[in-house]
Write an enzyme that holds these catalytic residues in place. Structure first.
Site, short mmCIF file in Angstrom:
data_model
loop_
_atom_site.label_atom_id
_atom_site.label_comp_id
_atom_site.label_asym_id
_atom_site.label_seq_id
_atom_site.Cartn_x
_atom_site.Cartn_y
_atom_site.Cartn_z
N GLU A 87 0.86 -1.19 0.00
CA GLU A 87 0.00 0.00 0.00
C GLU A 87 0.89 1.23 0.00
O GLU A 87 2.09 1.13 0.26
CB GLU A 87 -0.87 0.01 1.26
CG GLU A 87 -1.80 -1.17 1.35
CD GLU A 87 -2.83 -1.03 2.48
OE1 GLU A 87 -2.83 0.02 3.19
OE2 GLU A 87 -3.62 -1.97 2.63
N PRO A 88 0.29 2.40 -0.24
CA PRO A 88 1.11 3.62 -0.23
C PRO A 88 1.93 3.77 1.07
O PRO A 88 3.04 4.28 1.03
CB PRO A 88 0.07 4.73 -0.38
CG PRO A 88 -1.03 4.08 -1.17
CD PRO A 88 -1.08 2.66 -0.71
N ARG A 90 32.50 -10.36 -31.63
CA ARG A 90 33.03 -8.99 -31.76
C ARG A 90 34.55 -9.00 -31.81
O ARG A 90 35.20 -9.62 -30.96
CB ARG A 90 32.56 -8.16 -30.55
CG ARG A 90 33.11 -6.75 -30.52
CD ARG A 90 32.51 -5.90 -31.59
NE ARG A 90 32.94 -4.52 -31.48
CZ ARG A 90 32.68 -3.60 -32.40
NH1 ARG A 90 31.97 -3.90 -33.47
NH2 ARG A 90 33.11 -2.36 -32.23
N GLN A 116 28.61 -4.06 -20.41
CA GLN A 116 29.99 -3.60 -20.56
C GLN A 116 30.71 -4.39 -21.66
O GLN A 116 31.43 -3.81 -22.48
CB GLN A 116 30.72 -3.77 -19.21
CG GLN A 116 32.08 -3.12 -19.15
CD GLN A 116 31.98 -1.60 -19.15
OE1 GLN A 116 30.95 -1.03 -18.85
NE2 GLN A 116 33.06 -0.93 -19.53
N GLY A 130 30.01 -3.23 -25.03
CA GLY A 130 30.43 -1.87 -25.38
C GLY A 130 29.22 -1.00 -25.70
O GLY A 130 28.16 -1.15 -25.07
N GLU A 144 9.21 -8.18 -3.73
CA GLU A 144 9.05 -9.31 -2.79
C GLU A 144 10.02 -9.22 -1.63
O GLU A 144 10.61 -10.22 -1.20
CB GLU A 144 9.16 -10.65 -3.52
CG GLU A 144 7.78 -11.08 -3.95
CD GLU A 144 7.66 -12.51 -4.41
OE1 GLU A 144 7.57 -12.70 -5.62
OE2 GLU A 144 7.62 -13.41 -3.56
N GLU A 172 17.27 -5.03 2.05
CA GLU A 172 17.36 -4.73 3.49
C GLU A 172 16.40 -5.61 4.29
O GLU A 172 16.71 -6.04 5.40
CB GLU A 172 17.06 -3.23 3.73
CG GLU A 172 18.11 -2.27 3.19
CD GLU A 172 18.07 -2.10 1.66
OE1 GLU A 172 17.07 -2.50 1.02
OE2 GLU A 172 19.05 -1.56 1.10
C1 LIG Z 1 7.25 -3.57 -10.61
C2 LIG Z 1 6.77 -3.90 -9.23
C3 LIG Z 1 5.89 -4.95 -9.03
C4 LIG Z 1 5.40 -5.22 -7.75
N1 LIG Z 1 4.44 -6.20 -7.59
C5 LIG Z 1 3.82 -6.32 -6.38
C6 LIG Z 1 2.69 -7.19 -6.22
O1 LIG Z 1 2.26 -7.90 -7.16
N2 LIG Z 1 2.07 -7.23 -5.01
C7 LIG Z 1 2.48 -6.49 -3.95
O2 LIG Z 1 1.86 -6.57 -2.89
N3 LIG Z 1 3.57 -5.67 -4.06
C8 LIG Z 1 4.23 -5.56 -5.26
N4 LIG Z 1 5.29 -4.70 -5.39
C9 LIG Z 1 5.72 -3.91 -4.23
C10 LIG Z 1 7.08 -4.31 -3.67
O3 LIG Z 1 7.02 -5.55 -3.05
C11 LIG Z 1 7.50 -3.16 -2.72
O4 LIG Z 1 7.82 -2.05 -3.54
C12 LIG Z 1 8.67 -3.53 -1.84
O5 LIG Z 1 8.29 -4.51 -0.90
C13 LIG Z 1 9.21 -2.32 -1.07
O6 LIG Z 1 8.21 -1.59 -0.44
P1 LIG Z 1 8.14 -0.01 -0.67
O7 LIG Z 1 8.19 0.25 -2.13
O8 LIG Z 1 6.99 0.53 0.09
O9 LIG Z 1 9.50 0.55 -0.05
P2 LIG Z 1 9.74 0.99 1.48
O10 LIG Z 1 9.26 -0.09 2.39
O11 LIG Z 1 9.20 2.35 1.67
O12 LIG Z 1 11.31 1.03 1.54
C14 LIG Z 1 12.08 2.16 1.11
C15 LIG Z 1 13.53 1.86 1.47
O13 LIG Z 1 13.67 1.78 2.91
C16 LIG Z 1 14.26 0.55 3.27
N5 LIG Z 1 13.72 0.10 4.55
C17 LIG Z 1 12.41 0.04 4.94
N6 LIG Z 1 12.33 -0.44 6.20
C18 LIG Z 1 13.61 -0.69 6.61
C19 LIG Z 1 14.19 -1.20 7.82
N7 LIG Z 1 13.44 -1.58 8.85
N8 LIG Z 1 15.52 -1.31 7.87
C20 LIG Z 1 16.32 -0.95 6.81
N9 LIG Z 1 15.83 -0.45 5.66
C21 LIG Z 1 14.49 -0.33 5.56
C22 LIG Z 1 13.87 -0.40 2.14
O14 LIG Z 1 14.73 -1.52 2.09
C23 LIG Z 1 14.02 0.51 0.94
O15 LIG Z 1 15.38 0.60 0.58
C24 LIG Z 1 5.84 -4.45 -6.65
C25 LIG Z 1 6.74 -3.40 -6.86
C26 LIG Z 1 7.19 -3.10 -8.13
C27 LIG Z 1 8.10 -1.92 -8.31
#
Ligand SMILES: Cc1cc2nc3c(=O)[nH]c(=O)nc-3n(C[C@H](O)[C@H](O)[C@H](O)COP(=O)(O)OP(=O)(O)OC[C@H]3O[C@@H](n4cnc5c(N)ncnc54)[C@H](O)[C@@H]3O)c2cc1C
Length: 381
Positions: free
Chosen positions: A127-128, A270, A338, A341, A365, A369
């Site tokens: 979620e957001p 190449r 790389q 080229g 997934e 981290e």
């Molecule tokens: C193309 C694509 C397909 C996807 N498909 C699905 C899907 O089918 N279903 C679904 O449910 N989701 C899906 N996702 C979502 C994906 O699983 C999430 O984007 C991912 O889990 C990270 O969550 P976030 O984007 O909210 O990042 P955030 O959780 O906001 O993380 C931002 C950064 O903070 C770091 N961080 C957060 N908490 C900690 C901590 N405690 N310690 C250290 N570092 C931390 C993270 O590692 C990351 O580097 C998809 C995403 C993309 C881009």
């Protein structure tokens, strides 16, 4: 650890290898460029029984084990990550919760058409404000006259808005128990009033796969759409991610191998300074290093699959494999560019697409981290 593949596993791997070479490879660049969902390929995969590999035959699945599934995913990723994530998200994220926790009726309603590829399943956890912190789910579902009324939003949901998307399984807060959120899983069918899959994202890679934000506004589904016990939703979805990581690790192995295949072929062809660039030690060293790392990552991934198939704990190995293979895919695709080229920067060459497709493997997934957190927890820290 016995790594001798069974006849069934070898047959599946070879079938997918041939399919990827003949049906996917010729159109992968065009699908990526046009950001076009691969409907025809999904239909053919369905005909071959590849849209339900690990599910029982009584539902139209392939009745295969995790290692066989891993081999299939690896072969698809070797050629095209968009097609591969479409299959992987449908299988291990979308359909698996319905198979594992669905009632007899839910299984009968959904599994045959999901296993045949007639319909696609999506998995709506993120979620957001709830990604790595998946428990921070804000989407709510309230019971009203025998129906769940769902309000909220999901984001980045794969396979959610295609013409054949059948349903999404989501987490939603269904109440509070002793001060903590009660999170449950619900199945929401596409076409349900109040459920809207928004416009697809413009992505760095995985261009031919479908990824959208979802909104739920007074969306009503029958009470019977609850998936598994009320309040078990987060635990169920975390379990799905645990297993899903093995598939995503296989994607990393396949993508890294595909990049290496392309790099070797190009290096042979190449010429520079009057000879093939493959004859330079600097190029050979890159290729040798990658081949050793890919083999190590492959064995780690297979080990996670074998542990799961043997009913042993596999969370640690799955997280290690996901961490290792995502980073390896990024590095292997970069090295392959790389070695190409300037041509590596041009879209006609598959390594250009591979490079863009690799980065998500350190994020989706569970980010790197998050894998580190899982590994540390499994090590007792
Ligand atoms: C193309 C694509 C397909 C996807 N498909 C699905 C899907 O089918 N279903 C679904 O449910 N989701 C899906 N996702 C979502 C994906 O699983 C999430 O984007 C991912 O889990 C990270 O969550 P976030 O984007 O909210 O990042 P955030 O959780 O906001 O993380 C931002 C950064 O903070 C770091 N961080 C957060 N908490 C900690 C901590 N405690 N310690 C250290 N570092 C931390 C993270 O590692 C990351 O580097 C998809 C995403 C993309 C881009």
């Amino acid at each position: 650890m016995n790594l001798g593949l069974s006849d069934e596993q070898r047959l599946l791997r070879d079938t997918v290898r041939e399919f990827a070479a003949q049906e996917v490879r010729p159109v992968a660049e065009e699908l990526d460029r046009e950001k076009r969902f691969p409907y025809e390929i999904v239909a053919k995969l369905g005909d071959l029984g590849l849209m339900g590999i690990p599910f029982p035959e009584e539902y139209g699945g392939g009745g295969a084990d995790t290692l066989a599934y891993v081999l299939a995913i690896e072969e698809l990723a070797r050629v095209d990550s968009s097609v591969c994530i479409t299959v992987a998200a449908h299988t291990s994220l979308g359909t698996m919760p319905i198979y594992l926790w669905g009632s007899d009726e839910q299984r009968a309603d959904w599994l045959p058409s999901l296993c045949s590829g007639e319909r696609l399943a999506a998995f709506g956890l993120t979620e957001p404000e709830a990604g790595s912190d998946a428990g921070n789910t804000r989407t709510r579902a309230t019971l009203d006259e025998g129906e769940w009324v769902i309000d909220g939003a999901k984001q980045f949901i794969t396979n959610s808005g295609t013409e054949i998307s059948g349903c999404v399984t989501i987490t939603a807060v269904t109440g509070e128990a002793s001060g903590t959120k009660e999170i449950s899983n619900l199945i929401v069918a596409n076409g349900t009033p109040g459920y809207v899959a928004g416009e697809p994202y413009r992505k760095m890679g995985w261009n031919a796969s479908d990824t959208r934000p979802l909104s739920f506004d007074g969306c009503r589904v029958p009470e019977g759409n609850l998936l598994g016990p009320r309040g078990a939703g987060l635990r169920q979805f975390l379990e799905i991610l645990d297993g899903g990581r093995i598939g995503v690790a296989a994607m990393g192995v396949g993508l890294a191998q595909g990049a290496l295949d392309e790099a070797i072929a190009y290096a042979r062809e190449r010429r520079a300074f009057g000879r093939p660039i493959a004859s330079f030690q600097a190029i050979q060293a890159k290729i040798a290093d990658l081949s050793a790392e890919i083999e190590a990552a492959r064995l780690l991934t297979y080990r996670a699959a074998l542990q799961k198939d043997a009913g042993e704990p596999f969370s640690l190995t799955a997280a290690q494999a996901k961490l290792k293979t995502g980073r390896l895919a990024v590095r292997a695709t970069e090295e392959a560019v790389q070695i190409h080229g300037g041509y590596g920067y041009i879209e006609e060459y598959p390594v250009c697409r591979f490079y863009r497709d690799a980065k998500i493997l350190t994020i989706g997934e569970g980010t790197d981290e998050v894998q580190q957190m899982v590994i540390a927890r499994e090590l007792g820290l």
